[in-house]
Write an enzyme that holds these catalytic residues in place. Structure first.
Site, mmCIF file in Angstrom:
data_model
loop_
_atom_site.group_PDB
_atom_site.id
_atom_site.type_symbol
_atom_site.label_atom_id
_atom_site.label_comp_id
_atom_site.label_asym_id
_atom_site.label_seq_id
_atom_site.Cartn_x
_atom_site.Cartn_y
_atom_site.Cartn_z
ATOM 1 N N LYS A 119 -8.516 -15.106 16.733
ATOM 2 C CA LYS A 119 -8.697 -14.785 15.310
ATOM 3 C C LYS A 119 -10.136 -14.457 14.927
ATOM 4 C CE LYS A 119 -4.633 -17.475 14.326
ATOM 5 N NZ LYS A 119 -3.986 -18.613 13.741
ATOM 6 N N ASP B 43 1.602 -14.085 13.303
ATOM 7 C CA ASP B 43 0.465 -14.786 12.709
ATOM 8 C C ASP B 43 -0.471 -13.740 12.088
ATOM 9 O OD1 ASP B 43 -1.861 -16.195 12.162
ATOM 10 O OD2 ASP B 43 -1.548 -17.567 13.844
ATOM 11 N N GLU C 109 0.826 -1.201 0.000
ATOM 12 C CA GLU C 109 0.000 0.000 0.000
ATOM 13 C C GLU C 109 0.860 1.251 0.000
ATOM 14 O OE1 GLU C 109 -2.964 0.375 3.005
ATOM 15 O OE2 GLU C 109 -3.572 2.310 2.227
ATOM 16 N N HIS D 132 -2.223 9.947 -1.851
ATOM 17 C CA HIS D 132 -2.499 8.625 -2.406
ATOM 18 C C HIS D 132 -2.455 8.616 -3.919
ATOM 19 C CE1 HIS D 132 -3.202 7.245 1.554
ATOM 20 N NE2 HIS D 132 -3.404 6.036 1.103
#
Ligand code: ADP
Length: 597
Positions: free
Chosen positions: A367, A443, A235, A541
């Protein structure tokens, strides 16, 4: 699914999405396929050979069909090798040659792509039937790559067994790539990677490794030390923005970041006969003496496991038994699961009627976005704070503390609560968390909870300074175990001075990682909020997060004659706020221009 080859040398048509009823590996080219018809000379010889094979075959014995099929395939593979030598490849066709050519069909080319073709010795050994190859494999005789592919396609060996059968890991990976995606993975690297670290610890069915651009933000002055923060991201503008925040923090004298709680959780769920039995078990666990017995069982599974407490939750006749433990420098999911398993066996001995329904009962919660984690904390609970003078705010962020507070209140408090977010009182904490997680071998799935963050922005009544804090109660990180064992990820942990285990104070390295992440989040938060108040977000951006390369040709644009002038077709990319406003008025903006809102 892409048509996969059956044996070396066959041209395989791409299987269209509508033709997926049959697994591609089961598809065999038919005799009527004109592309595979033999030349008259070799054809008559083949028929003679075929007759000979048929004469010798005993149809009463198992495997006679396979022998004929193998013969036919071997014949074709010879033919195809011959043809590959003479024929020019038709690059416009959607046909993939599973032959011995080293050039590849790589699709629309990207300007900077690196070719990583799997250079395989693809032709199978001639005159060997599947039975012969199976015997060779059993007796550990050397096989060619093409032989392994034949064995894979015939189901004699499984893809997951390749490393064991081939013995060399990189070669096994190359063969698997050709098996699952023949000639397709030309840009996905696989060579020169330390697969020893991956097998049986990080990834299965390996076909290479995914390169992600790595950058750094910093120096981030945190707890009186300077570090460059490694971030893996695709990004654009994210690192530039975080870097601006780091620069402001540096000028402000640094960010203070502290872990204030540390516990990993796992909550097995058990079934009892009735509510009263559930209550009995619950009250038994709550007795200190019994807790110590359970703790003994739990802690003996690792020298770093340290059971802190157990909480129980009843739901009818099922009971959730939630274990809270310290796990040193490990993120701790494996360690706590192991401890729980041992503790549950001990409980089962005490309560034989108890049935363990699941070692994880989802009250842990791992999660998944969950209020209970946001409230109780999980992993490291960490907070960071920094004060910026109004002068600094205006020189670096080109705005005022008051404007920032106003925007923060509307966006982070009102907006997030109206949206019903869970731990979402922040601008884009997940962006920074994800980029550092990827860089340091965390993770990745735990970004969902580890990025929960409350960003608070106030003006100090005494001196008018801007006070910024980020509180992240669920930072699930470790510096040992999981992806942290891989070389590149370890290097990134070294950059942060927290690689591996902390020998003198177990847990201190993981705590430092959590503190750095929280400090970097604060840098990202203040920088993004500032660019929102000054309307610079879209601007930056447009410059940094939008590729100008034409990677995909649009079929419709190829078919419809374009009557626009060159300038109309490729209008200049707006770079100033004024140009952006004009563009907004004339047309709606294309999506994807501002990903970090
Ligand atoms: P996780 O529980 O995060 O999935 P693992 O339990 O799989 O991690 O891996 C951690 C391993 O590292 C264990 O074998 C543990 O004994 C070892 N280890 C060595 N030093 C430390 C330390 N300082 N803290 C935690 N674990 C450590």
């Amino acid at each position: 699914m892409i048509g996969s080859p059956d044996i070396g040398g066959f041209p395989i048509e791409l299987q269209s999405s509508t033709d997926c009823s049959k697994p591609a590996s089961n598809r065999r080219p038919s005799f009527s396929d004109s592309k595979m018809k033999k030349s008259p000379q070799s054809g008559s010889q083949s028929i003679k050979n075929l007759r000979k094979v048929l004469d010798e075959i005993d149809v009463n014995k198992d495997g006679w069909k396979e022998k004929i099929i193998d013969f036919v395939y071997d014949e074709f593979s010879v033919q195809n090798e011959e043809r590959n030598m003479c024929e020019t490849r038709e690059t416009t066709s959607k046909m993939f040659y599973f032959g011995n050519g080293s050039d590849s069909e790589s699709g629309p080319s990207t300007p900077t792509q690196e070719s990583c073709p799997s250079l395989l010795d693809i032709a199978p050994t001639q005159d060997r039937t599947i039975d012969d190859l199976t015997k060779d494999l059993k007796e550990e005789r050397p096989l060619r790559d093409g032989d392994f592919l034949r064995l894979l396609n015939r189901g004699v060996i499984k893809s997951r067994e390749l490393e064991e059968k081939v013995k060399e890991k990189e070669r096994a990976v190359a063969i698997r790539r050709e098996f699952v995606a023949p000639k397709l993975l030309n840009n996905l690297p696989y060579k020169g990677y330390n697969y020893d670290m991956v097998m049986n610890s990080c990834c299965e069915n390996v076909i290479g490794f995914m390169p992600i651009p790595m950058g750094t933000a910093g120096p981030l002055k945190i707890n009186c030390r300077n570090v460059f923060v490694p971030m893996a991201t695709t990004e654009g503008a994210l690192i530039a923005s975080t870097n601006r925040g780091c620069s402001a923090i540096f000028k402000a004298g640094g960010v203070t970041s502290r872990v204030f709680d540390d516990k990993m959780t796992r909550a097995p769920v058990v079934q009892m006969r009735c509510l009263d039995d559930c209550l009995k078990l619950k009250s038994w666990i709550s007795i200190e003496e019994n807790f110590q017995k359970i703790k003994k069982e739990f802690d003996q599974t690792s020298r770093f496991a340290n059971l802190l407490k157990i909480e129980t939750t009843i739901d009818g006749s099922i009971l959730f038994i939630k274990f809270f433990a310290k796990t040193g420098d490990a993120m701790g999911m494996n360690m706590v699961s192991k401890g729980c398993s041992s503790a549950m066996k001990y409980l089962k001995d005490q309560f034989p009627e108890m049935k363990v329904l699941s070692l994880s009962g989802n009250l842990c919660v791992d999660k998944k976005a969950a209020a209970i984690n946001w409230i109780q904390g999980r992993g490291k609970s960490v907070a960071a704070e920094c004060s910026f003078s109004d002068k600094l705010v205006s020189s670096i962020f080109r705005t005022t503390p008051r404007d920032l507070v106003e925007a923060a209140n509307a966006k982070l408090n009102v907006g997030s609560s109206r949206a019903g977010t869970l731990g979402g009182q922040n601008c884009h904490a997940a962006n920074i968390v994800a980029a550092i997680f990827l860089a340091t071998g965390q993770d990745a799935a735990q970004v969902v909870s580890s990025s929960m963050c409350s960003t608070k922005i106030e003006v100090d009544d005494k001196d008018g300074d801007l006070k910024v804090s980020c509180t992240m109660p669920v930072m699930e990180v470790g510096t040992v175990g999981g992806g942290t064992i891989l070389g590149p990820q370890r290097d990134c942990l070294k950059m942060l001075e927290c690689e591996g285990p902390n020998e003198t104070s177990p847990g201190a390295n993981a705590a430092r990682l959590a503190e750095v992440i929280c400090g970097a989040v604060l840098a990202g938060e203040i920088s993004l909020l500032a660019s929102l108040t000054t309307d610079e977000l879209v601007d930056s951006h447009m410059k940094l997060n939008r590729s100008r390369m034409n990677l995909y040709s649009s079929p419709s644009s190829l078919m419809v004659p374009n009557t626009q002038s060159k300038d109309q077709r490729n209008p200049p990319i707006p770079t100033s706020p004024n140009q952006i406003r004009q563009k907004r008025n004339s047309e709606s903006m294309r999506p994807g221009c501002a990903n970090i809102l």
